[in-house]
Scaffold this active site. Structure first.
Site, PDB file in Angstrom:
ATOM      1  N   PRO A   2       0.743  -1.074  -0.088  1.00  0.00           N
ATOM      2  CA  PRO A   2       0.200   0.050  -0.011  1.00  0.00           C
ATOM      3  C   PRO A   2       1.028   1.003   0.092  1.00  0.00           C
ATOM      4  O   PRO A   2       1.601   1.767   0.684  1.00  0.00           O
ATOM      5  CB  PRO A   2      -0.744  -0.080   1.479  1.00  0.00           C
ATOM      6  CG  PRO A   2      -0.758  -1.594   2.337  1.00  0.00           C
ATOM      7  CD  PRO A   2       0.365  -2.033   0.766  1.00  0.00           C
ATOM      8  N   GLU A   3       0.353   1.890  -0.752  1.00  0.00           N
ATOM      9  CA  GLU A   3       0.987   3.178  -0.685  1.00  0.00           C
ATOM     10  C   GLU A   3       0.620   4.611   0.134  1.00  0.00           C
ATOM     11  O   GLU A   3      -0.415   4.522   0.756  1.00  0.00           O
ATOM     12  CB  GLU A   3       1.469   3.480  -2.083  1.00  0.00           C
ATOM     13  CG  GLU A   3       2.017   3.202  -2.875  1.00  0.00           C
ATOM     14  CD  GLU A   3       2.591   2.971  -4.229  1.00  0.00           C
ATOM     15  OE1 GLU A   3       2.499   4.304  -4.834  1.00  0.00           O
ATOM     16  OE2 GLU A   3       2.523   2.164  -5.329  1.00  0.00           O
ATOM     17  N   LYS A  61       3.967   5.768   4.320  1.00  0.00           N
ATOM     18  CA  LYS A  61       3.138   4.771   4.579  1.00  0.00           C
ATOM     19  C   LYS A  61       2.604   4.569   5.174  1.00  0.00           C
ATOM     20  O   LYS A  61       2.328   2.709   6.083  1.00  0.00           O
ATOM     21  CB  LYS A  61       4.163   3.971   3.476  1.00  0.00           C
ATOM     22  CG  LYS A  61       4.113   4.398   2.382  1.00  0.00           C
ATOM     23  CD  LYS A  61       5.084   3.532   1.217  1.00  0.00           C
ATOM     24  CE  LYS A  61       5.418   3.746   0.398  1.00  0.00           C
ATOM     25  NZ  LYS A  61       6.243   2.991  -0.646  1.00  0.00           N
ATOM     26  N   ARG A 273      11.486  -5.095  -9.510  1.00  0.00           N
ATOM     27  CA  ARG A 273      10.174  -4.297  -9.426  1.00  0.00           C
ATOM     28  C   ARG A 273       9.395  -4.142 -10.765  1.00  0.00           C
ATOM     29  O   ARG A 273      10.404  -4.726 -11.876  1.00  0.00           O
ATOM     30  CB  ARG A 273       9.849  -2.430  -8.672  1.00  0.00           C
ATOM     31  CG  ARG A 273       9.823  -2.863  -7.643  1.00  0.00           C
ATOM     32  CD  ARG A 273       9.345  -1.033  -6.813  1.00  0.00           C
ATOM     33  NE  ARG A 273       9.633  -1.407  -5.356  1.00  0.00           N
ATOM     34  CZ  ARG A 273      10.760  -0.622  -4.713  1.00  0.00           C
ATOM     35  NH1 ARG A 273      11.901  -0.351  -5.250  1.00  0.00           N
ATOM     36  NH2 ARG A 273       9.864  -0.680  -3.480  1.00  0.00           N
TER      37      ARG A 273
END
Length: 289
Positions: A2-3, A61, A273
């Site tokens: 989650p950001e 975050k 990523r």
């Protein structure tokens, strides 16, 4: 992971359902969920019992629950799959329930920390010395985020130019600007027509200001629809998914046409990523010969 928008959605839910309630009992059902708390599960439960939760706060975050009348907070990190859920007392336990917090009132709900992969967790920490925001000491190095009213845009532009790195690395540097992760970095770069490997040293002030504006815009747009959910692992405190995945322009759109020019979007491996970009709109920087 989650950001900022996803964590802010959770924070708002906790403010509505948990702030002002006094902890009656805590059950730690998996030791990894409190591995960042030095005293372990029993100490975590004992120190939290009897204290009232203040208004939840967030930096990037990270979110934390201040304890009223104490320089101490419950720091929450959602990791890859952590969920803070407000559930009716007596509702069936989730398969991956790790911590249960019961309150001493007749509201009929409890707070649950659920985490399938156990990368997240809760822990108690002292407030950082001199912090006006009640920031837990272990995250005192985290920069303000671009939606924070006290975010210093001028200082950010100077630090960005001086960083001597590439623009996506700078966006993900939580000591420079917090809350931005892989998804929203790709979205902001696409909106700015900047390649992820563009050096920060040659970004003009207008270009870096434009990029920051797009970071803020994309995060506000995500907040408006509850954040981004690709699976059931990210949900708000009521177990509901966000819908911003339907509005993504770059992330996850490999081989789909660019919404601006129609060129097929590309994906490239990047720092364990992926980076998604348009090869026409976001041309890579020239390599000096």
């Amino acid at each position: 992971m989650p950001e900022l928008p996803e964590v802010e959605v959770v924070r708002r839910g906790l403010e509505r359902w948990v702030a002002g309630r006094t902890v009656e009992a805590v059950e730690v059902l998996h030791p990894r969920a409190v591995r960042r708390h030095p005293g372990g599960g029993a100490d975590f439960a004992a120190r939290l019992r009897g204290w009232t939760i203040g208004v939840p706060r967030r930096r990037g975050k990270y979110l934390w629950l201040p304890l009223e009348g104490r320089d101490l907070s419950v720091l929450g990190h959602l990791g890859m799959s952590g969920q803070l859920l407000v559930q009716p007392e007596g509702a069936p336990d989730e398969k991956h329930l790790r911590i249960r917090v019961r309150f001493g009132d007749d509201t009929g709900t409890e707070l649950r920390f659920v985490d399938q992969r156990t990368f997240g967790g809760l822990s108690l920490h002292e407030v950082a010395a001199g912090s006006a925001d009640g920031l837990p000491d272990v995250i005192a190095h985290i920069a303000r985020d671009p939606l924070d009213p006290l975010f210093d845009e001028a200082a950010y532009h100077l630090a960005l130019r001086a960083k001597r790195t590439t623009v996506k690395r700078a966006l993900l540097d939580q000591s420079l600007i917090s809350g931005v992760g892989n998804i929203y970095a790709d979205e902001a770069l696409w909106r700015s027509k900047l390649h992820y490997e563009r050096p920060t040293g040659n970004l003009t002030r207008p270009r870096s200001a434009e990029l920051l504006g797009h970071v803020q815009d994309v995060m506000n747009a995500a907040l408006a629809v509850g954040g981004t959910s690709f699976d059931s692992l990210y949900v708000n405190v009521n177990g509901e998914s966000g819908y911003f995945d339907r509005s993504l322009d770059a992330y996850g759109r490999e081989d789909e046409p660019c919404r601006r020019c129609g060129t097929p979007m590309r994906r490239r491996p990047w720092m364990n990523r992926s980076s998604y970009f348009c090869p026409r709109c976001q041309r890579p920087p020239r390599v000096a010969s």
